[in-house]
Design a protein around this motif. Structure first.
Motif, PDB file in Angstrom:
ATOM      1  N   GLU A 119     -10.148  -3.027  14.005  1.00  0.00           N
ATOM      2  CA  GLU A 119      -9.319  -4.112  13.474  1.00  0.00           C
ATOM      3  C   GLU A 119      -8.451  -3.616  12.325  1.00  0.00           C
ATOM      4  O   GLU A 119      -7.294  -4.028  12.184  1.00  0.00           O
ATOM      5  N   GLN A 120      -8.998  -2.735  11.493  1.00  0.00           N
ATOM      6  CA  GLN A 120      -8.226  -2.168  10.394  1.00  0.00           C
ATOM      7  C   GLN A 120      -7.128  -1.247  10.910  1.00  0.00           C
ATOM      8  O   GLN A 120      -6.008  -1.235  10.381  1.00  0.00           O
ATOM      9  N   GLN A 121      -7.431  -0.481  11.946  1.00  0.00           N
ATOM     10  CA  GLN A 121      -6.412   0.376  12.553  1.00  0.00           C
ATOM     11  C   GLN A 121      -5.254  -0.464  13.096  1.00  0.00           C
ATOM     12  O   GLN A 121      -4.085  -0.086  12.967  1.00  0.00           O
ATOM     13  N   ASP A 122      -5.601  -1.597  13.692  1.00  0.00           N
ATOM     14  CA  ASP A 122      -4.557  -2.502  14.189  1.00  0.00           C
ATOM     15  C   ASP A 122      -3.681  -3.009  13.048  1.00  0.00           C
ATOM     16  O   ASP A 122      -2.458  -3.115  13.195  1.00  0.00           O
ATOM     17  N   GLU A 123      -4.275  -3.302  11.916  1.00  0.00           N
ATOM     18  CA  GLU A 123      -3.515  -3.772  10.762  1.00  0.00           C
ATOM     19  C   GLU A 123      -2.568  -2.691  10.249  1.00  0.00           C
ATOM     20  O   GLU A 123      -1.425  -2.970   9.879  1.00  0.00           O
TER      21      GLU A 123
ATOM     22  N   TYR B  34      -1.484   5.935   4.192  1.00  0.00           N
ATOM     23  CA  TYR B  34      -1.491   4.477   4.068  1.00  0.00           C
ATOM     24  C   TYR B  34      -2.910   3.933   4.224  1.00  0.00           C
ATOM     25  O   TYR B  34      -3.327   3.012   3.508  1.00  0.00           O
ATOM     26  N   SER B  35      -3.663   4.511   5.144  1.00  0.00           N
ATOM     27  CA  SER B  35      -5.036   4.065   5.372  1.00  0.00           C
ATOM     28  C   SER B  35      -5.911   4.341   4.146  1.00  0.00           C
ATOM     29  O   SER B  35      -6.718   3.500   3.738  1.00  0.00           O
ATOM     30  N   LYS B  36      -5.750   5.530   3.559  1.00  0.00           N
ATOM     31  CA  LYS B  36      -6.523   5.861   2.362  1.00  0.00           C
ATOM     32  C   LYS B  36      -6.186   4.925   1.212  1.00  0.00           C
ATOM     33  O   LYS B  36      -7.075   4.459   0.493  1.00  0.00           O
ATOM     34  N   GLU B  37      -4.890   4.664   1.032  1.00  0.00           N
ATOM     35  CA  GLU B  37      -4.448   3.838  -0.083  1.00  0.00           C
ATOM     36  C   GLU B  37      -4.932   2.402   0.041  1.00  0.00           C
ATOM     37  O   GLU B  37      -5.294   1.761  -0.953  1.00  0.00           O
ATOM     38  N   ASN B  38      -4.957   1.872   1.254  1.00  0.00           N
ATOM     39  CA  ASN B  38      -5.253   0.455   1.444  1.00  0.00           C
ATOM     40  C   ASN B  38      -6.677   0.175   1.930  1.00  0.00           C
ATOM     41  O   ASN B  38      -7.164  -0.957   1.763  1.00  0.00           O
ATOM     42  N   TYR B  39      -7.336   1.190   2.513  1.00  0.00           N
ATOM     43  CA  TYR B  39      -8.670   0.946   3.067  1.00  0.00           C
ATOM     44  C   TYR B  39      -9.704   1.972   2.621  1.00  0.00           C
ATOM     45  O   TYR B  39     -10.872   1.851   2.970  1.00  0.00           O
ATOM     46  N   GLY B  40      -9.261   2.999   1.907  1.00  0.00           N
ATOM     47  CA  GLY B  40     -10.197   3.967   1.364  1.00  0.00           C
ATOM     48  C   GLY B  40     -10.699   5.007   2.330  1.00  0.00           C
ATOM     49  O   GLY B  40     -11.692   5.689   2.062  1.00  0.00           O
ATOM     50  N   ALA B  41     -10.048   5.170   3.475  1.00  0.00           N
ATOM     51  CA  ALA B  41     -10.462   6.175   4.460  1.00  0.00           C
ATOM     52  C   ALA B  41      -9.254   6.564   5.301  1.00  0.00           C
ATOM     53  O   ALA B  41      -8.267   5.826   5.378  1.00  0.00           O
ATOM     54  N   VAL B  42      -9.335   7.739   5.939  1.00  0.00           N
ATOM     55  CA  VAL B  42      -8.256   8.156   6.831  1.00  0.00           C
ATOM     56  C   VAL B  42      -8.253   7.248   8.051  1.00  0.00           C
ATOM     57  O   VAL B  42      -9.211   6.507   8.308  1.00  0.00           O
ATOM     58  N   PHE B  43      -7.185   7.320   8.828  1.00  0.00           N
ATOM     59  CA  PHE B  43      -6.999   6.389   9.952  1.00  0.00           C
ATOM     60  C   PHE B  43      -8.162   6.426  10.930  1.00  0.00           C
ATOM     61  O   PHE B  43      -8.627   5.383  11.400  1.00  0.00           O
ATOM     62  N   THR B  44      -8.661   7.626  11.240  1.00  0.00           N
ATOM     63  CA  THR B  44      -9.745   7.730  12.221  1.00  0.00           C
ATOM     64  C   THR B  44     -11.058   7.171  11.687  1.00  0.00           C
ATOM     65  O   THR B  44     -11.985   6.922  12.461  1.00  0.00           O
ATOM     66  N   GLY B  45     -11.157   6.980  10.376  1.00  0.00           N
ATOM     67  CA  GLY B  45     -12.374   6.452   9.791  1.00  0.00           C
ATOM     68  C   GLY B  45     -12.404   4.946   9.651  1.00  0.00           C
ATOM     69  O   GLY B  45     -13.389   4.386   9.166  1.00  0.00           O
ATOM     70  N   LEU B  46     -11.333   4.283  10.098  1.00  0.00           N
ATOM     71  CA  LEU B  46     -11.244   2.835   9.971  1.00  0.00           C
ATOM     72  C   LEU B  46     -11.850   2.125  11.180  1.00  0.00           C
ATOM     73  O   LEU B  46     -11.967   2.699  12.264  1.00  0.00           O
ATOM     74  N   GLU B  47     -12.208   0.865  10.979  1.00  0.00           N
ATOM     75  CA  GLU B  47     -12.633   0.023  12.081  1.00  0.00           C
ATOM     76  C   GLU B  47     -11.417  -0.306  12.963  1.00  0.00           C
ATOM     77  O   GLU B  47     -10.281  -0.281  12.479  1.00  0.00           O
TER      78      GLU B  47
ATOM     79  N   ALA C  11      -3.701  10.981  16.341  1.00  0.00           N
ATOM     80  CA  ALA C  11      -2.861  10.497  17.442  1.00  0.00           C
ATOM     81  C   ALA C  11      -3.705   9.833  18.524  1.00  0.00           C
ATOM     82  O   ALA C  11      -3.334   8.779  19.058  1.00  0.00           O
ATOM     83  N   ALA C  12      -4.843  10.430  18.854  1.00  0.00           N
ATOM     84  CA  ALA C  12      -5.714   9.871  19.895  1.00  0.00           C
ATOM     85  C   ALA C  12      -6.241   8.503  19.488  1.00  0.00           C
ATOM     86  O   ALA C  12      -6.342   7.589  20.324  1.00  0.00           O
ATOM     87  N   ALA C  13      -6.593   8.349  18.216  1.00  0.00           N
ATOM     88  CA  ALA C  13      -7.078   7.048  17.741  1.00  0.00           C
ATOM     89  C   ALA C  13      -5.970   6.008  17.779  1.00  0.00           C
ATOM     90  O   ALA C  13      -6.201   4.840  18.124  1.00  0.00           O
ATOM     91  N   ALA C  14      -4.743   6.422  17.437  1.00  0.00           N
ATOM     92  CA  ALA C  14      -3.614   5.485  17.408  1.00  0.00           C
ATOM     93  C   ALA C  14      -3.234   5.027  18.810  1.00  0.00           C
ATOM     94  O   ALA C  14      -3.015   3.830  19.047  1.00  0.00           O
ATOM     95  N   VAL C  15      -3.159   5.953  19.755  1.00  0.00           N
ATOM     96  CA  VAL C  15      -2.758   5.559  21.110  1.00  0.00           C
ATOM     97  C   VAL C  15      -3.811   4.657  21.753  1.00  0.00           C
ATOM     98  O   VAL C  15      -3.484   3.793  22.562  1.00  0.00           O
ATOM     99  N   GLU C  16      -5.081   4.846  21.368  1.00  0.00           N
ATOM    100  CA  GLU C  16      -6.140   4.021  21.927  1.00  0.00           C
ATOM    101  C   GLU C  16      -6.003   2.569  21.473  1.00  0.00           C
ATOM    102  O   GLU C  16      -6.334   1.647  22.223  1.00  0.00           O
ATOM    103  N   ARG C  17      -5.501   2.346  20.256  1.00  0.00           N
ATOM    104  CA  ARG C  17      -5.297   0.981  19.787  1.00  0.00           C
ATOM    105  C   ARG C  17      -4.069   0.348  20.446  1.00  0.00           C
ATOM    106  O   ARG C  17      -4.001  -0.865  20.634  1.00  0.00           O
TER     107      ARG C  17
END
Length: 253
Positions: free
Chosen positions: A167-171, A152-165, A77-83
């Protein structure tokens, strides 16, 4: 008479126990375990739960203790609100301001349990002006949405949401805002994202008493003076007076 005195003594003893051994947060009585819970961070380090809302160090403000999220859910949640509300040259982002803590506290209370909502159905696909029609409680919708972010992050980017860059989190968040992910039944990700965005903005600008707007920095960026009781001196001045924000807690001393 003896029975009445015994009842009074027991009631007093229980009150003293709660007063001496626990904390009252938002109507909930929490014991000493509040400060002893440990959060495991993604980098392997640990922090106590009352430190979670700050990236810069320890705080003793128990308005920042988690009431609903698991540590992993909080970090997502903290990573999502920051984006949604990122740090920039104007000031801190939603993570530093404690928006995720504000969301946590709201989901733990009556609002998260849809206490004031009609929930007996029937549920139909709503028109655009009708708002969401769902059997899900807000707390369940939010928990499902956070889990879906990771899936969704694991399926499309190979990592959990907090592990994404970033720009990837924005996507990922863009895909959720467009309703491209199904959570439960006919409940789409767009409903979750709308709730997430609304709660992020509330967490940035709500009174710090509710867990967000850390140190009233959200108000300071807007030059909002907060919840002051009166402006008698200021309105008599011919010059504009910039006031330091004050929260509800300033009226309770």
């Amino acid at each position: 008479m003896a029975e009445k005195e015994n009842f009074t003594e027991k009631r007093s003893t229980r009150r003293n126990f709660l007063k001496n051994s626990g904390l009252t947060l938002g109507g909930l009585v929490l014991g000493g375990a509040v400060t002893s819970l440990v959060v495991k961070n993604n980098d392997g380090t640990t922090t106590t739960e009352h430190e979670v809302s700050h990236s810069g160090g320890t705080t003793t403000n128990y308005n920042h203790a988690l009431m609903f999220f698991t540590p992993a859910e909080y970090q997502t949640a903290a990573a999502a609100v920051e984006r949604i509300y990122p740090e920039d040259e104007n000031g801190p982002g939603a993570k530093e301001l404690g928006a995720a803590v504000y969301i946590d506290h709201q989901l733990a209370g009556q609002w998260g349990n849809n206490v004031k909502d009609y929930r007996l159905g029937a549920f139909y696909k709503p028109a655009e002006n009708q708002g969401p029609q769902t059997k899900l409680l807000r707390k369940d919708l939010f928990r499902a949405g956070l889990a879906a972010l990771d899936a969704y992050s694991k399926e499309n980017y190979g990592a959990v949401f907090t592990g994404l860059e970033p720009e990837q989190q924005d996507e990922v968040l863009t895909a959720f805002s467009e309703g491209k992910v199904t959570l439960y039944g006919n409940t789409g990700s767009g409903e979750f994202f709308s709730l997430l965005r609304t709660m992020t903005i509330e967490g940035v600008y709500a009174d710090p008493m509710y867990g967000g707007n850390n140190e009233m920095k959200g108000w300071a960026m807007r030059k909002y003076p907060g919840s002051r009781m009166q402006y008698v001196n200021e309105i008599q001045s011919d010059e504009f007076i910039e006031l330091k924000p004050e929260g509800l807690s300033s009226h309770m001393s």
